[in-house]
Design an enzyme around this catalytic site. Structure first.
Site, mmCIF file in Angstrom:
data_model
loop_
_atom_site.group_PDB
_atom_site.id
_atom_site.type_symbol
_atom_site.label_atom_id
_atom_site.label_comp_id
_atom_site.label_asym_id
_atom_site.label_seq_id
_atom_site.Cartn_x
_atom_site.Cartn_y
_atom_site.Cartn_z
ATOM 1 N N GLN A 126 -46.684 -4.521 -48.422
ATOM 2 C CA GLN A 126 -45.579 -5.049 -49.519
ATOM 3 C C GLN A 126 -46.150 -6.493 -50.358
ATOM 4 O OE1 GLN A 126 -41.924 -6.185 -47.855
ATOM 5 N NE2 GLN A 126 -40.853 -5.463 -49.766
ATOM 6 N N GLY A 127 -46.349 -6.278 -51.340
ATOM 7 C CA GLY A 127 -46.676 -7.364 -52.308
ATOM 8 C C GLY A 127 -45.856 -7.808 -53.090
ATOM 9 N N TYR A 128 -44.620 -8.610 -52.309
ATOM 10 C CA TYR A 128 -43.387 -9.049 -53.002
ATOM 11 C C TYR A 128 -43.545 -10.584 -53.193
ATOM 12 C CZ TYR A 128 -40.494 -5.165 -53.644
ATOM 13 O OH TYR A 128 -40.013 -3.683 -53.820
ATOM 14 N N GLU A 244 -34.438 -1.381 -47.446
ATOM 15 C CA GLU A 244 -35.088 -2.218 -46.319
ATOM 16 C C GLU A 244 -33.804 -2.756 -45.497
ATOM 17 O OE1 GLU A 244 -38.124 -6.227 -45.934
ATOM 18 O OE2 GLU A 244 -37.078 -5.626 -47.855
ATOM 19 N N ASN A 384 -30.910 -14.981 -44.765
ATOM 20 C CA ASN A 384 -29.445 -14.694 -44.328
ATOM 21 C C ASN A 384 -28.306 -15.714 -45.449
ATOM 22 O OD1 ASN A 384 -30.406 -13.049 -42.403
ATOM 23 N ND2 ASN A 384 -29.272 -14.075 -40.867
ATOM 24 N N GLU A 385 -29.233 -16.809 -46.181
ATOM 25 C CA GLU A 385 -28.367 -17.286 -47.000
ATOM 26 C C GLU A 385 -28.140 -16.433 -48.245
ATOM 27 O OE1 GLU A 385 -30.833 -18.454 -45.127
ATOM 28 O OE2 GLU A 385 -30.768 -20.463 -44.719
#
Lengths: 398, 381
Positions: A126-128, A244, A384-385
């Site tokens: 995955q290239g994010y 996801e 999580n923020e």
């Protein structure tokens, strides 16, 4: 309301359980228990067994090779995999790019890529994220310029999990630098063997090589490898992020983790020589954690029931991600506490093939590295923020 | 009341801080860990010869600078800031106090060696089944002619591979858990009959498992009286825990600074992440833990010479509080850094690893809270 599975669902559960018992490779079980680093071939072995059975992609529609299960069946299946502590099915092909391709891709893309994802022939990454684009993913700068029937891609991606094994990668790239951040992004499928791609390892705190930097220098990508319209890749990205997050709660894995924690706490002793699990301070922490896990489990089941009734996974999956990762991390804290002094020795430093017997009990060897490593869970997949921001905005309307 | 430092103590701190700044930065430290033996012995030599700090806690009559627990605290805080691997706590705090307590010719013969940097000590008190209770040991010492024979397994002995001398607890009578029957021995490293298995720890120190098999030591190896060493061992562990609190306070202070710097320069959504209130509040909560850790390190240090129950209460309060604060701060630092905080590339991750180890070194939060509860019950009875 009824908590019990139907007779058909119970039969399905039995079938899955029996299949795993008969087909999960014994050598993988051994490797996992020893805490050995897993090779590409280890993951693929189990992947191929599930593929042969038609079970490797539980969520895919039947027409693309999925088993056509209900949401409850998928839940049972993932519970059983976790219960048996099998290797996970890597998400990058099956859970991420696969659904993007069958939802947004052309007929040619579906025919070309989906069967190879199912069979495991292609390993995906995955290239994010980029060094400057983490939580603020839409600020990504990797540039793709259209030249005839190709894109020329330049830039740098980071945190690319297991890219060292990858045949293909799905990348978010900027195709219109003048547009608003979310509106100039496209979704490209890139052959990782293309000239101009360099994969460099990033070593994490436990000494693992799990993630990488991926550098792209004048990488030539055919236009036919773009999924969906040019400059509308953010639609695919958002869709994928929602995918996801489902299953990220990891309830079944955490149940298994608590069982393991308890078995360690039965062996380890407290200052008075009692099993740690008989120590009132320690066992209360375990009980408290089990309450958290039950609350998460029933929240997930409620989400699942909503999904079965036709409501897609919405912002509540952010709740599952936050609470799920907190529980996963808490388990590793308590294992670390349980093993006491023997959390300290660092084992990766032992020479390869050394036949020295290890130091301390086997259950202690990975306690500290796993604790360190699991800090990633509250950072990856949308920190999580960011999940809390999503809940504030989408659920509370703030 | 006075929380000020003397001029000498301030100089000691500044001198050490400069040394770490100039000669012990993060990259240099990482290179030391990769060396044969896992350290650079020249650093210890420089402590002795250039800085002259190894005598800080010893009386002038033995060649020291006449300081005590406060000097140890100052030094440990600076070692903590640098996530140093040097065996100061093992050698000067624990070893030094054991020798002074034993007094006599032994102290006189070894203390000058410590001050000169030639003697390094390690404390072998833990065992595979002891957890944090120094009385729960099974290693045996039997009288053997004029000397003693040791048999048993000591666990995770920090700095043992570097040490010239090991302080070893062993039973001369009774069974694991008994308060009576624990004796303390000073054993020269390399004595026959000992198998040493060395390994690095996750926070970069070297440690050993020590296996004693009919290891013979001479009559003078016994420190203090046979079977009556537990009170001294407990005092050594309290002094070690107080020093560890000071070390943790230094490590926490530095990790907070690193995190604050990072938050100021990391830009997301068009602004430094330090502008986000959720990050600001976290950085403030971290600072509150740093300040309380420093306070607790002072508190424990200044009460080390009180009678045993009061000393134990002071130290356990400090260690329990700091264990909790260190975990919070380490996790918050990593979370604020994001992915880069979990890599081996940045110093922050190594501070997190060290803090994680300091949480439980010389007793974790549960151990110290249980000790406080026992003291509370004894008082009520």
């Amino acid at each position: 309301m009824d908590l019990a599975f139907s007779p058909a669902e119970r039969a399905f559960q039995e079938e899955v359980r029996a299949f795993i018992a008969e087909n999960y490779p014994a050598e993988l079980r051994g490797k996992q228990e020893e805490g050995e680093e897993l090779a590409k071939e280890d993951y693929l072995k189990w992947h191929r067994i599930l593929h042969a059975k038609g079970w490797v992609a539980p969520a895919w529609p039947k027409e693309y090779g999925g088993p056509g299960w209900t949401a409850t069946q998928r839940y049972i299946f993932s519970e059983e995999l976790a219960r048996a502590d099998t290797l996970p099915i890597l998400p990058f092909g099956i859970n991420m790019v696969g659904p993007v391709i069958y939802t947004f891709g052309t007929a040619e893309q579906k025919a070309r890529f989906l069967p190879r994802i199912l069979s495991g022939e292609d390993w995906w990454c995955q290239g994010y994220s980029e060094p400057g684009a983490g939580s603020d993913l839409a600020s990504l700068r990797t540039r793709a310029e259209r030249v005839g029937d190709h894109y020329i891609v330049n830039g740098q991606k980071t945190w690319t999990t297991l890219a060292q094994h990858a045949d293909w990668g799905f990348f978010l790239v900027r195709t219109d630098p003048a547009a608003k951040p979310q509106e100039g992004i496209s979704f490209l499928l890139i052959d990782m063997k293309s000239p101009g791609i360099t994969v460099r390892p990033i070593i994490t705190l436990g000494g693992e090589h799990e993630v990488n930097e991926v550098w792209l220098e004048n990488v030539k990508v055919p236009v036919e490898n773009r999924v969906f319209e040019e400059n509308r890749g953010w639609t695919c990205a958002k869709f994928l992020l929602a995918h996801e997050r489902t299953g990220i709660a990891g309830v079944a894995r955490s149940k298994r983790g608590i069982e393991r924690l308890k078995s360690i706490a039965r062996i380890e002793t407290d200052d008075d020589g009692r099993p740690l699990l008989h120590n009132p301070f320690f066992r209360r922490k375990v009980a408290d954690l089990e309450c958290d896990l039950t609350a998460l489990e029933f929240t997930e089941l409620r989400t699942l029931a909503g999904e079965a009734a036709g409501r897609g996974p919405g912002p509540e999956s952010s709740l599952l991600k936050v609470k799920g990762t907190e529980i996963q991390q808490r388990i590793t804290e308590l294992v670390l506490e349980a093993v006491g002094h023997y959390a300290a020795p660092y084992f990766r430093a032992f020479p390869e093939g050394s036949n020295e017997y290890p130091i301390g009990p086997a259950h202690a060897h990975r306690a500290a590295p796993t604790y360190f490593n699991m800090r990633k869970t509250s950072i990856y997949g949308g920190s999580n923020e960011i999940q809390r921001n999503i809940i504030a905005k989408m659920v509370l309307g703030l | 009341m006075d929380f000020g430092f003397t001029e000498t103590q301030t100089m000691l701190r500044e001198q050490l801080a400069r040394f770490f700044r100039e000669r012990y930065d993060f990259d240099t430290r990482q290179k030391m860990l990769a060396r044969e033996g896992g350290r650079d012995p020249a650093v210890w030599k420089a402590f002795a010869e250039e800085l002259g700090i190894l005598g800080a806690g010893f009386p002038e009559s033995l060649g020291g600078l006449g300081g005590g627990a406060v000097e140890h605290m100052v030094i440990m805080e600076e070692l903590g800031r640098a996530i140093a691997i040097e065996p100061y706590l093992d050698t000067c705090v624990i070893g030094g106090h054991a020798l002074l307590a034993a007094s006599g010719p032994l102290a006189e013969s070894l203390v000058p060696g410590i001050i000169a940097g030639d003697v390094i000590m390690a404390f072998a008190w833990a065992e595979p089944k002891s957890r944090y209770n120094p009385a729960r040991i099974a290693t045996r010492a039997s009288a053997d002619g004029a000397g003693w024979t040791l048999d048993g397994h000591k666990a995770v002995v920090l700095a043992a591979p570097w040490a010239t001398h090991w302080l070893v607890t062993a039973r001369t009578s009774g069974s694991p858990g008994d308060r009576d029957g624990v004796s303390l021995f000073l054993v020269e490293a390399g004595v026959p009959g000992v198998t040493r298995r060395d390994y690095p720890t996750v926070d970069g120190i070297m440690a050993s498992e020590l296996y004693f098999e009919r290891s013979r030591v001479g009559p003078h190896a016994l420190l203090g009286r046979e079977g009556e060493a537990l009170p001294l061992v407990e005092e050594l562990l309290d002094r070690a825990a107080a020093a560890t609190c000071a070390e943790a306070a230094g490590t926490m202070r530095r990790l907070h600074e690193l995190t604050l710097d990072y938050a100021k320069q990391r830009v997301q959504f068009g602004q430094p992440i330090s502008r986000f209130q959720v990050i600001q509040h976290r950085l403030v909560d971290m600072l509150m833990e740093v300040e309380q850790a420093v306070s607790m390190a002072y508190q424990a240090t200044l009460r080390l010479d009180l009678p045993a129950p009061e000393r134990a209460r002071a130290v356990s309060q400090a260690k329990a509080k700091i264990a909790k604060g260190a975990r919070f701060l380490g996790q918050a630092a990593v979370q604020t850094h994001g992915g880069i905080g979990i890599t081996n590339e940045l110093a922050a991750g190594h501070y997190f690893k060290r803090l994680t180890m300091l949480e439980s070194r010389y007793g974790d939060q549960d151990h110290h809270l249980a000790r406080l509860e026992a003291l509370m019950m004894a008082e009520a009875a």
